[in-house]
Design an enzyme around this catalytic site. Structure first.
Site, PDB file in Angstrom:
ATOM      1  CB  THR A   1      -0.908  -0.005   1.250  1.00  0.00           C
ATOM      2  OG1 THR A   1      -1.482   1.295   1.405  1.00  0.00           O
ATOM      3  CG2 THR A   1      -0.133  -0.315   2.525  1.00  0.00           C
ATOM      4  CG  ASP A   2      -1.112   5.005  -1.001  1.00  0.00           C
ATOM      5  OD1 ASP A   2      -1.643   4.413  -0.042  1.00  0.00           O
ATOM      6  OD2 ASP A   2      -1.713   5.870  -1.669  1.00  0.00           O
ATOM      7  CD  GLU A   3      -3.023   3.836   4.879  1.00  0.00           C
ATOM      8  OE1 GLU A   3      -4.209   3.652   4.627  1.00  0.00           O
ATOM      9  OE2 GLU A   3      -2.605   4.056   6.033  1.00  0.00           O
TER      10      GLU A   3
ATOM     11  CE1 TYR B   1      -3.249  -2.288   6.046  1.00  0.00           C
ATOM     12  CE2 TYR B   1      -3.124   0.046   5.540  1.00  0.00           C
ATOM     13  CZ  TYR B   1      -3.223  -1.268   5.124  1.00  0.00           C
ATOM     14  OH  TYR B   1      -3.280  -1.554   3.775  1.00  0.00           O
TER      15      TYR B   1
ATOM     16  CE  LYS C   1      -0.140  -4.373   3.205  1.00  0.00           C
ATOM     17  NZ  LYS C   1      -0.582  -5.715   2.695  1.00  0.00           N
TER      18      LYS C   1
HETATM   19  P1  NAD Z   1     -10.019  -6.688   2.926  1.00  0.00           P
HETATM   20  O1  NAD Z   1      -9.955  -6.331   4.364  1.00  0.00           O
HETATM   21  O2  NAD Z   1     -11.268  -6.407   2.158  1.00  0.00           O
HETATM   22  O3  NAD Z   1      -9.703  -8.246   2.724  1.00  0.00           O
HETATM   23  C1  NAD Z   1      -8.685  -8.899   3.425  1.00  0.00           C
HETATM   24  C2  NAD Z   1      -8.911 -10.391   3.248  1.00  0.00           C
HETATM   25  O4  NAD Z   1      -7.840 -11.066   3.955  1.00  0.00           O
HETATM   26  C3  NAD Z   1     -10.226 -10.881   3.866  1.00  0.00           C
HETATM   27  O5  NAD Z   1     -10.864 -11.782   2.987  1.00  0.00           O
HETATM   28  C4  NAD Z   1      -9.787 -11.595   5.145  1.00  0.00           C
HETATM   29  O6  NAD Z   1     -10.667 -12.638   5.545  1.00  0.00           O
HETATM   30  C5  NAD Z   1      -8.415 -12.112   4.746  1.00  0.00           C
HETATM   31  N1  NAD Z   1      -7.532 -12.322   5.914  1.00  0.00           N
HETATM   32  C6  NAD Z   1      -7.328 -11.473   6.952  1.00  0.00           C
HETATM   33  N2  NAD Z   1      -6.492 -12.046   7.838  1.00  0.00           N
HETATM   34  C7  NAD Z   1      -6.131 -13.254   7.338  1.00  0.00           C
HETATM   35  C8  NAD Z   1      -5.289 -14.298   7.789  1.00  0.00           C
HETATM   36  N3  NAD Z   1      -4.633 -14.195   8.974  1.00  0.00           N
HETATM   37  N4  NAD Z   1      -5.152 -15.412   7.023  1.00  0.00           N
HETATM   38  C9  NAD Z   1      -5.838 -15.538   5.843  1.00  0.00           C
HETATM   39  N5  NAD Z   1      -6.662 -14.577   5.377  1.00  0.00           N
HETATM   40  C10 NAD Z   1      -6.819 -13.451   6.119  1.00  0.00           C
HETATM   41  O7  NAD Z   1      -8.751  -5.968   2.261  1.00  0.00           O
HETATM   42  P2  NAD Z   1      -8.550  -5.271   0.832  1.00  0.00           P
HETATM   43  O8  NAD Z   1      -8.986  -3.873   0.929  1.00  0.00           O
HETATM   44  O9  NAD Z   1      -9.101  -6.180  -0.197  1.00  0.00           O
HETATM   45  O10 NAD Z   1      -6.956  -5.289   0.746  1.00  0.00           O
HETATM   46  C11 NAD Z   1      -6.254  -6.393   0.185  1.00  0.00           C
HETATM   47  C12 NAD Z   1      -4.771  -6.077   0.191  1.00  0.00           C
HETATM   48  O11 NAD Z   1      -4.533  -4.880  -0.571  1.00  0.00           O
HETATM   49  C13 NAD Z   1      -4.213  -5.797   1.571  1.00  0.00           C
HETATM   50  O12 NAD Z   1      -2.936  -6.381   1.680  1.00  0.00           O
HETATM   51  C14 NAD Z   1      -4.118  -4.284   1.647  1.00  0.00           C
HETATM   52  O13 NAD Z   1      -3.082  -3.888   2.503  1.00  0.00           O
HETATM   53  C15 NAD Z   1      -3.828  -3.936   0.212  1.00  0.00           C
HETATM   54  N6  NAD Z   1      -4.281  -2.600  -0.249  1.00  0.00           N
HETATM   55  C16 NAD Z   1      -5.579  -2.206  -0.074  1.00  0.00           C
HETATM   56  C17 NAD Z   1      -5.996  -0.983  -0.594  1.00  0.00           C
HETATM   57  C18 NAD Z   1      -7.422  -0.498  -0.468  1.00  0.00           C
HETATM   58  O14 NAD Z   1      -7.721   0.629  -0.849  1.00  0.00           O
HETATM   59  N7  NAD Z   1      -8.350  -1.288   0.030  1.00  0.00           N
HETATM   60  C19 NAD Z   1      -5.084  -0.172  -1.283  1.00  0.00           C
HETATM   61  C20 NAD Z   1      -3.758  -0.612  -1.431  1.00  0.00           C
HETATM   62  C21 NAD Z   1      -3.384  -1.836  -0.928  1.00  0.00           C
HETATM   63  O1  DAU Z   2      -4.042   4.171   0.657  1.00  0.00           O
HETATM   64  C1  DAU Z   2      -4.330   2.798   0.623  1.00  0.00           C
HETATM   65  C2  DAU Z   2      -5.109   2.414   1.858  1.00  0.00           C
HETATM   66  O2  DAU Z   2      -6.424   2.932   1.687  1.00  0.00           O
HETATM   67  C3  DAU Z   2      -5.164   0.915   2.106  1.00  0.00           C
HETATM   68  O3  DAU Z   2      -3.862   0.456   2.351  1.00  0.00           O
HETATM   69  C4  DAU Z   2      -6.071   0.604   3.302  1.00  0.00           C
HETATM   70  O4  DAU Z   2      -6.195  -0.788   3.486  1.00  0.00           O
HETATM   71  C5  DAU Z   2      -7.441   1.185   3.024  1.00  0.00           C
HETATM   72  O5  DAU Z   2      -8.286   0.992   4.149  1.00  0.00           O
HETATM   73  C6  DAU Z   2      -7.314   2.692   2.748  1.00  0.00           C
HETATM   74  O6  DAU Z   2      -6.889   3.411   3.928  1.00  0.00           O
HETATM   75  P1  DAU Z   2      -7.563   4.806   4.331  1.00  0.00           P
HETATM   76  O7  DAU Z   2      -7.327   5.055   5.757  1.00  0.00           O
HETATM   77  O8  DAU Z   2      -7.182   5.856   3.359  1.00  0.00           O
HETATM   78  O9  DAU Z   2      -9.109   4.414   4.028  1.00  0.00           O
HETATM   79  P2  DAU Z   2     -10.463   4.687   4.837  1.00  0.00           P
HETATM   80  O10 DAU Z   2     -11.564   4.284   3.929  1.00  0.00           O
HETATM   81  O11 DAU Z   2     -10.449   4.123   6.201  1.00  0.00           O
HETATM   82  O12 DAU Z   2     -10.472   6.276   4.960  1.00  0.00           O
HETATM   83  C7  DAU Z   2     -10.355   7.105   3.815  1.00  0.00           C
HETATM   84  C8  DAU Z   2     -10.344   8.558   4.308  1.00  0.00           C
HETATM   85  O13 DAU Z   2     -11.641   8.870   4.848  1.00  0.00           O
HETATM   86  C9  DAU Z   2      -9.352   8.823   5.421  1.00  0.00           C
HETATM   87  O14 DAU Z   2      -8.800  10.125   5.268  1.00  0.00           O
HETATM   88  C10 DAU Z   2     -10.203   8.768   6.683  1.00  0.00           C
HETATM   89  C11 DAU Z   2     -11.552   9.287   6.209  1.00  0.00           C
HETATM   90  N1  DAU Z   2     -12.728   8.737   6.927  1.00  0.00           N
HETATM   91  C12 DAU Z   2     -12.878   7.396   6.987  1.00  0.00           C
HETATM   92  C13 DAU Z   2     -13.953   6.820   7.644  1.00  0.00           C
HETATM   93  C14 DAU Z   2     -14.090   5.310   7.740  1.00  0.00           C
HETATM   94  C15 DAU Z   2     -13.688   9.592   7.497  1.00  0.00           C
HETATM   95  O15 DAU Z   2     -13.564  10.831   7.418  1.00  0.00           O
HETATM   96  N2  DAU Z   2     -14.746   9.029   8.166  1.00  0.00           N
HETATM   97  C16 DAU Z   2     -14.918   7.673   8.270  1.00  0.00           C
HETATM   98  O16 DAU Z   2     -15.906   7.223   8.904  1.00  0.00           O
END
Ligand code: NAD
Ligand code: DAU
Length: 340
Positions: free
Chosen positions: A126-128, A153, A157
């Site tokens: 992730t970019d985080e 988190y 990562k």
């Molecule tokens: P998500 O939370 O929707 O899904 C995570 C999945 O992993 C779930 O199905 C969960 O059951 C499974 N999981 C959790 N713990 C586990 C374990 N111990 N063993 C096996 N499975 C397990 O997450 P997502 O948003 O789909 O993210 C997927 C990947 O992409 C992550 O690695 C996250 O860091 C990365 N990522 C997410 C975003 C985003 O915007 N959502 C952006 C960049 C990178």
């Molecule tokens: O940048 C990639 C990341 O994006 C992934 O690695 C993470 O897994 C994914 O959860 C996401 O992280 P963020 O923290 O950016 O996503 P989130 O949806 O939790 O929040 C997006 C923005 O919105 C953040 O600035 C916090 C704000 N927010 C979020 C929630 C849930 C609010 O203002 N109110 C809320 O209730």
């Protein structure tokens, strides 16, 4: 025919990837390993499991013995690790499970991959991990930006990324890492900004915007992320890191307004609440490297992708209702009951 293991394939991005891979490479044997935490949802891939296109294995990547047995039995060619605890707010409340899954789990997969001569390992990051670009509105994360994660988190990562890197530096193990910006699209668990606010607005409830709502995220349609991961996995650029992002910076308040407008709801639903701890102000990706090396470009314009996403949540109320019963972090904080 390759044996491909997708971990976390029942979650948001993992399940989108499984659909994409299954369609593009029908000759591959696809396995999904998922613990089915609150965020994992087998119905996301049930049609593929029922059609015999995906073998589903329920299990925990943090359980080394289990992982080693599975790898020994199945002899995977490729491993793509999506499995993670992913919600920043949860990591602030309970960081321990993020260390277990994101760090220990990743290392277990690397260990078992190396023991069983897996020929390709990809880490979805992730970019985080780069931290915060601040308030100036200038600058982008490149692959050379130093890692400076803020919430637990992101730190977990980043730690996993360093372990993956070490397997290349130490053993020349064939790994790659991709670091993507915020994804939006179907199947996202409704505790993340877009589906959470959509669900609340749909129910006529207040949208809790953290701080002043001016934090900026760089939004990418999930299928564009899947396509980028595929290109990286197909490449032989071992040891490389690729940033993925589509130059779509939006503030949280802009996202809230888009949702309210789409649903015809009143803007008075926007409610400013206490800020998130360690709340990064701005993320923005420079995707030059993946464009130059692998020819990746985002295919879906934000205006189209966000509309498709809103339509999907509107038309898949049953999916939302099914997982609505799981307690959402926002609900815990506000004291609302899951169905309240
Ligand atoms: P998500 O939370 O929707 O899904 C995570 C999945 O992993 C779930 O199905 C969960 O059951 C499974 N999981 C959790 N713990 C586990 C374990 N111990 N063993 C096996 N499975 C397990 O997450 P997502 O948003 O789909 O993210 C997927 C990947 O992409 C992550 O690695 C996250 O860091 C990365 N990522 C997410 C975003 C985003 O915007 N959502 C952006 C960049 C990178
Ligand atoms: O940048 C990639 C990341 O994006 C992934 O690695 C993470 O897994 C994914 O959860 C996401 O992280 P963020 O923290 O950016 O996503 P989130 O949806 O939790 O929040 C997006 C923005 O919105 C953040 O600035 C916090 C704000 N927010 C979020 C929630 C849930 C609010 O203002 N109110 C809320 O209730």
């Amino acid at each position: 025919m390759k044996k491909v293991l997708v971990t976390g394939g029942a979650g948001f991005i993992g399940s989108n990837y499984v659909h994409y891979h299954s369609e593009k490479y029908p000759e591959d044997k696809l396995y999904v390993l998922d613990k089915l935490t609150y965020a994992g949802n087998l119905p996301n891939i049930q049609t593929l499991v029922d059609a015999g296109k995906v073998v589903f294995v329920k299990g925990d990547i943090a359980d080394l013995e289990f992982v080693q047995e599975l790898f020994k039995a199945e002899k995977f060619d490729t491993v793509i690790n999506f499995a993670a605890e992913t919600h920043v707010d949860r990591s602030i409340i309970d960081p321990g499970i993020f260390v277990e899954t994101n760090i220990v789990g990743t290392h277990n997969l690397l260990l078992a991959s190396r023991e069983n001569n897996v020929s390709r390992y990809h880490q979805v990051s992730t970019d985080e991990v780069y931290g915060d670009l601040g308030d100036s509105g200038e600058g982008f994360f490149t692959e050379d930006t130093p890692l400076a994660p803020n919430p637990p988190y992101a730190a977990a990562k980043a730690s996993a990324d360093l372990l993956v890197r070490s397997y290349y530096e130490t053993y020349k193990f064939p790994v790659t890492i991709s670091r993507c910006s915020n994804n939006y699209g179907p199947y996202q668990f409704p505790e993340k900004l877009v589906p959470f606010f959509f669900k609340l607005a749909n129910e006529g409830k207040p949208l809790p915007v953290y701080g002043d709502g001016k934090n900026v995220r760089d939004w990418l349609y999930v299928v564009d992320h899947c396509k980028a991961i595929d290109l990286v996995v197909q490449s032989k650029n071992y040891g490389e890191v690729y940033n993925i992002g589509g130059h779509n910076e939006k503030s949280n308040i802009e996202i809230a307004h888009l949702i309210l407008k789409f649903l015809g709801q009143d803007e008075t639903l926007i409610t400013f609440v206490e800020d998130r701890k360690a709340h990064d102000r701005r993320y923005a990706i420079d995707p030059t490297k993946i464009g130059k090396d692998l020819g990746w470009q985002p295919g879906v314009k934000f205006e189209d992708g966000i509309k498709m996403t809103f339509e999907w949540y509107k038309n898949n109320q049953a999916w939302v209702d099914e997982i609505k019963n799981r307690v959402l972090v926002g609900d815990e904080k506000t004291g609302r009951q899951p169905n309240g």
